[in-house]
Scaffold this motif. Structure first.
Motif, short mmCIF file in Angstrom:
data_model
loop_
_atom_site.label_atom_id
_atom_site.label_comp_id
_atom_site.label_asym_id
_atom_site.label_seq_id
_atom_site.Cartn_x
_atom_site.Cartn_y
_atom_site.Cartn_z
N VAL A 21 0.86 -1.18 0.00
CA VAL A 21 0.00 0.00 0.00
C VAL A 21 0.89 1.23 0.00
N GLY A 22 0.53 2.20 -0.81
CA GLY A 22 1.30 3.44 -0.86
C GLY A 22 2.53 3.34 -1.74
N HIS A 69 5.01 -2.41 2.90
CA HIS A 69 5.16 -3.56 2.01
C HIS A 69 5.50 -4.80 2.84
N ILE A 70 4.84 -5.91 2.54
CA ILE A 70 5.02 -7.14 3.30
C ILE A 70 5.22 -8.30 2.33
N LEU A 80 -5.27 -4.48 6.88
CA LEU A 80 -5.33 -3.75 8.15
C LEU A 80 -4.32 -2.61 8.19
N ILE A 81 -3.10 -2.86 7.71
CA ILE A 81 -2.09 -1.81 7.70
C ILE A 81 -2.51 -0.68 6.75
N GLY A 82 -3.25 -1.04 5.71
CA GLY A 82 -3.74 -0.03 4.77
C GLY A 82 -4.59 1.03 5.44
N THR A 106 4.00 -10.08 12.85
CA THR A 106 3.59 -8.70 12.56
C THR A 106 4.00 -7.72 13.64
N GLU A 107 4.48 -8.18 14.78
CA GLU A 107 4.93 -7.23 15.80
C GLU A 107 6.09 -6.38 15.28
N GLU A 108 6.78 -6.87 14.25
CA GLU A 108 7.87 -6.10 13.67
C GLU A 108 7.40 -4.77 13.09
N ILE A 109 6.14 -4.70 12.70
CA ILE A 109 5.60 -3.47 12.13
C ILE A 109 5.70 -2.31 13.12
N VAL A 110 5.59 -2.61 14.43
CA VAL A 110 5.60 -1.54 15.43
C VAL A 110 6.86 -1.56 16.30
N THR A 111 7.81 -2.40 15.96
CA THR A 111 9.04 -2.47 16.77
C THR A 111 10.30 -2.12 15.99
#
Length: 496
Positions: free
Chosen positions: A395-396, A446-447, A458-460, A483-488
């Motif tokens: 996304v983006g 991007h994942i 959800l991240i979108g 997915t915790e890596e998204i916020v860490t």
């Protein structure tokens, strides 16, 4: 009483056209819809739905392999394509009937016919019947194309893959876009030996460079042979030689047939003969000469070389509707064409070719034209997924796009998640955030991972609402998850 037969006439029974017809009819307007093929369009009949079901089917051998590594006494037998195909088409038939039932319940008049424009308010059906409408909505979608290559009709397009009577043993896929890569992973998972030819240097052009590089590595790890900078020079039919194996290199054994020779069908055969149960494509194998010097025989060649808008023969130019270079209907931000009474949505406009986008365009059309709202179409920050194995969610902006005109920070991590690391599986996961250095807004996410399509939805939401990196960081992680890596991810891996 209106001077027109209908308030709205929709051409095309795909997701966008059906949604527009139903929502407009709900306002009390008189609505008709014409569909020359099967109701449901590309997504339901020959795209998203059958493709995703095939993705599910192709993943089970790997699930069983992992189960054994986790201690289960598990095994899997041969894949029964005819049984699967029968079940698949029953499901598609069911979904088509659901679409028809929804239109019927909405009091939309359905014409099972091709329709063409004969005036700003007029359409003509295949039987010569003419009808008028205050507004006309073109939602005729798109279709796959073959390259300008001699004997290209020997190859398949994506529509045909759902109609095969039997799986090939070897398959050449020409093209490295999302359709080609998805089919490569699906077919490989079902036991087909898959080879890909790409003219470019990498798969998935237009997506984030690092992500597509990782997916390419994982595809090769799963046995898919990818040749970059390669295209076809010549194609020819092999003679039937039942006692010889398939897939040999030049001067090696030639291929055995996969079925009886049949008359080649046009690429739009599904549209011309919507009720047929199969497109017979099981002829003699195809001998291919490539620019990399190789000659090889394949059971089938699949051209995943792009799509074109379905506008040919619709009478658009004759009534003054502007058509672009690729055949797309040119529209403004309200999906209105150069003829004020005629609108167009979905793939036929060649804007963002995604089913949810077509549906949102339909809603914006209904709200603007029939509910008196001023609602332009919003194409900003649309999330998407590529159902390769592993999947890609995006996304983006990509890093390359963002870096072109601003200072950015890139937060990224690539690792083996706990599930696969435990069994020493090489599969890797990647998370990547593109952050504007000045505003701290997350410009892109991007994942690469199993189920990346589920996660990017959800991240979108966060990216669409322009949350900052610090707002991501302020969200507590859920542990242990990938997915915790998204916020860490606390430190950028690069900036500039």
């Amino acid at each position: 009483m209106s001077d027109f037969d209908y308030d709205l006439f929709v051409i095309g029974g795909g997701s966008g056209g059906v949604r527009a017809a139903r929502t407009v009819a709900a306002t009390g307007a008189r609505v008709a819809l014409a569909e020359e093929s099967r109701m449901g369009g590309t997504c339901v009949i020959r795209g998203c739905v059958p493709k995703k079901i095939m993705v599910f089917a192709s993943g089970f051998p790997r699930h069983v392999e992992h189960a054994r590594s986790y201690g289960w006494d598990a095994s899997i037998g041969a894949f029964d394509w005819p049984a699967f195909r029968t079940h698949l088409h029953k499901e598609l038939d069911r979904l088509e009937e659901v679409y028809r039932a929804m239109l019927d319940k909405s009091d939309v008049r359905v014409f099972d016919s091709r329709a063409r424009l004969t005036g700003p308010h007029d359409v003509e059906l295949a039987d010569g019947q003419t009808l008028s409408a205050k507004h006309i909505l073109i939602a005729s979608g798109g279709s796959p194309v073959r390259p300008p290559l001699a004997n290209a009709d020997m190859g398949l397009v994506s529509n045909d893959m759902f109609m095969l009577e039997k799986l090939p043993r070897t398959l050449l896929i020409v093209g490295g876009g999302y359709i080609g890569c998805e089919f490569a992973c699906m077919m490989a998972g079902m036991g087909v030996e898959v080879t890909m030819y790409l003219r470019s240097g990498q798969i998935l052009n237009g997506f984030d460079e690092e992500c597509r590089g990782l997916i390419s590595e994982m595809m090769r790890e799963r046995g898919i042979e990818i040749h970059t900078g390669t295209s076809i020079m010549d194609m020819s039919r092999e003679s039937q030689q039942d006692d010889m194996p398939l897939g040999g290199e030049s001067d090696a054994a030639m291929g055995a047939p996969v079925g009886e020779e049949t008359k080649a069908e046009p690429q739009d055969a599904l549209a011309r003969n919507p009720k047929s149960e199969t497109i017979a494509r099981a002829g003699c194998p195809v001998r291919v000469k490539a620019t990399n010097g190789r000659e090889r025989t394949f059971d089938h060649v699949l051209f995943a070389t792009g799509r074109k808008p379905n506008t040919e023969g619709m009478g658009l130019e004759g009534v003054g509707v502007e058509v672009g270079r690729r055949g797309q209907v040119v529209v403004n931000e309200y999906s209105q064409t150069s003829v004020p009474s005629i609108y167009a949505i979905g793939d036929v406009t060649d804007r963002v070719q995604l089913t949810p986008v077509a549906i949102r365009e339909a809603m914006a059309f209904t709200n603007t034209v029939f509910k008196g709202m001023d609602q332009p179409v919003d194409h900003e920050l649309v999330a998407s997924a590529v159902f390769t194995q592993p999947e890609l969610g995006s996304v983006g902006m990509t890093e390359e796009e963002a870096r072109a005109d601003r200072e950015i920070e890139v937060y990224a991590t690539s690792f083996r998640p706990m599930r696969t690391a435990f069994i020493d599986c090489p599969d890797r996961t990647m998370f990547k955030l593109i952050v504007c250095k000045e505003t701290r807004v997350v410009l892109g996410a991007h994942i690469v991972s199993d189920d990346a399509g589920e996660w990017i939805q959800l991240i979108g939401i966060a990216v669409k609402n322009k949350l900052t990196k610090e707002q991501f960081d302020a969200t507590c992680a859920v542990h242990p998850t990938a997915t915790e890596e998204i916020v860490t991810m606390s430190q950028p891996v690069r900036s500039g």
